[in-house]
Design a protein around this motif. Structure first.
Motif, PDB file in Angstrom:
ATOM      1  N   VAL A 151       1.015  -1.356  -0.020  1.00 24.28           N
ATOM      2  CA  VAL A 151      -0.170  -0.044  -0.179  1.00 24.28           C
ATOM      3  C   VAL A 151       1.127   1.272  -0.107  1.00 24.28           C
ATOM      4  CG1 VAL A 151      -1.538   1.247   1.317  1.00 24.28           C
ATOM      5  CG2 VAL A 151      -2.127  -1.137   1.071  1.00 24.28           C
TER       6      VAL A 151
ATOM      7  N   ALA B 179      -7.843   2.000  -1.254  1.00 23.99           N
ATOM      8  CA  ALA B 179      -6.737   2.030  -0.409  1.00 23.99           C
ATOM      9  C   ALA B 179      -5.651   2.901  -1.075  1.00 23.99           C
ATOM     10  CB  ALA B 179      -6.132   0.791  -0.550  1.00 23.99           C
TER      11      ALA B 179
ATOM     12  N   ARG C 131      -7.257  -5.984  -2.164  1.00 26.26           N
ATOM     13  CA  ARG C 131      -7.632  -4.511  -1.764  1.00 26.26           C
ATOM     14  C   ARG C 131      -9.058  -4.884  -1.062  1.00 26.26           C
ATOM     15  NH1 ARG C 131      -2.895  -2.958  -2.840  1.00 26.26           N
ATOM     16  NH2 ARG C 131      -3.146  -3.721  -0.609  1.00 26.26           N
TER      17      ARG C 131
ATOM     18  N   ASP D 141      -8.422  -5.685   2.391  1.00 26.42           N
ATOM     19  CA  ASP D 141      -8.095  -4.483   3.499  1.00 26.42           C
ATOM     20  C   ASP D 141      -9.066  -3.642   3.826  1.00 26.42           C
ATOM     21  OD1 ASP D 141      -5.532  -5.136   3.083  1.00 26.42           O
ATOM     22  OD2 ASP D 141      -4.852  -3.942   1.269  1.00 26.42           O
TER      23      ASP D 141
END
Length: 297
Positions: free
Chosen positions: A24, A79, A202, A205
């Motif tokens: 990230v 993200a 993602r 996340d």
């Protein structure tokens, strides 16, 4: 000329440095570097501020109508990216619409998982209305994850008692965090920018402990009844093609006035490449016409 433009853009994206599913911190820097390498036109202003405690960047071009606003939501798979990174595309929309764009710097995952982004979207919209901008003069616009966020925020608004905006336009929306559309694999070889593996990374996340099939996370599964007129634009060379088609179909099923535009042989969020691609400018013109058509007054 358009076919040659499409091939050039495909090559640029296919060999670019961005890895949406990568580390990230590294990819945020890469994303910012890519976006900031394109200079803004000299007549574009970008002023940081806040709405309802949420950071925003207000983007304006000459002749903007002060009575109207585009609430803009950037992409980046929940993200990556920022309001500042989105200024170029937001300005392209604002110029064509003839109103300022307010780009929302919603909180990003994994530091701030679902539903932080939706909470920020609703808070910013509430504050915009509190400033005296009527809902009938507001349009929501979003790209990629920002497009999915637009749909989710509109659904969330139904629980707040706030009025819906006049319309919404979404570019290549990521609207299914289960990544289960047929195009996720069927278009994988053609998509120069995204992979299903990157999106699943993602999604984990962003979702934290939540199920990917949660309707507010994946609005293709939500009750879209009562949403404002919706425009969905997507390229045929992207793995999110089915997200766009299914979102439009879901909206139609729930009696929403919806327009779906599939642009052939172009990639994810092709609207961001108006300097290189005639299709992008034409799509932006169509989106602006849609927004203006649904504004009152």
């Amino acid at each position: 000329m358009t076919q040659q433009q499409r091939e050039i853009l495909d090559g640029l994206l296919r060999h670019g440095p961005l890895d949406v599913g990568g580390d990230v911190t590294e990819q945020r820097a890469v994303f910012h570097e890519m976006i900031s390498s394109v200079p803004l036109p000299g007549d574009v202003s970008a002023e940081p501020g806040e709405l309802g405690g949420v950071p925003v960047v207000t983007v304006a071009t000459p002749g903007a109508d002060p009575s109207a606003a585009v609430l803009y939501f950037h992409g980046g798979a929940y993200a990556l990216g920022s309001a500042a990174d989105s200024v170029g595309l937001a300005a392209d929309v604002a110029r064509r619409v003839g109103a300022r764009a307010v780009s929302v710097d919603y909180r990003l995952a994994p530091e701030h998982p679902f539903p932080a982004a939706i909470d920020d979207a609703v808070a910013a919209y509430r504050a915009l209305l509190d400033q005296g901008v009527p809902a009938s003069r507001v349009a929501f616009v979003g790209e990629s994850a920002g497009g999915g966020l637009v749909a989710a925020a509109l659904v969330a608004l139904k629980e707040t008692g706030l009025p819906q905006p006049a319309s919404a336009a979404v570019f290549s929306p990521w609207a299914d965090l289960t990544v289960s559309g047929h195009s996720a694999t069927g278009k994988a070889a053609l998509d120069p920018a995204l992979t299903p593996e990157a999106l699943r990374t993602r999604a984990r996340d962003y979702l934290g402990e939540h199920d990917a099939a949660t309707p507010l996370a994946s609005p293709v599964l939500a009750d879209l009844t009562g949403l404002p007129p919706l425009l969905v634009q997507v390229g045929s060379h992207e793995i999110l093609l089915d997200d766009a088609i299914r979102l439009a179909a879901r909206a139609a099923h729930h009696d929403v006035a919806v327009e779906l535009q599939v642009w052939p042989e172009v990639p994810h969020v092709f609207q961001g490449f108006a300097a290189l691609l005639d299709d992008a400018g034409q799509a932006l013109d169509a989106a602006a016409a849609f927004i203006r058509r649904h504004w009152a007054g």
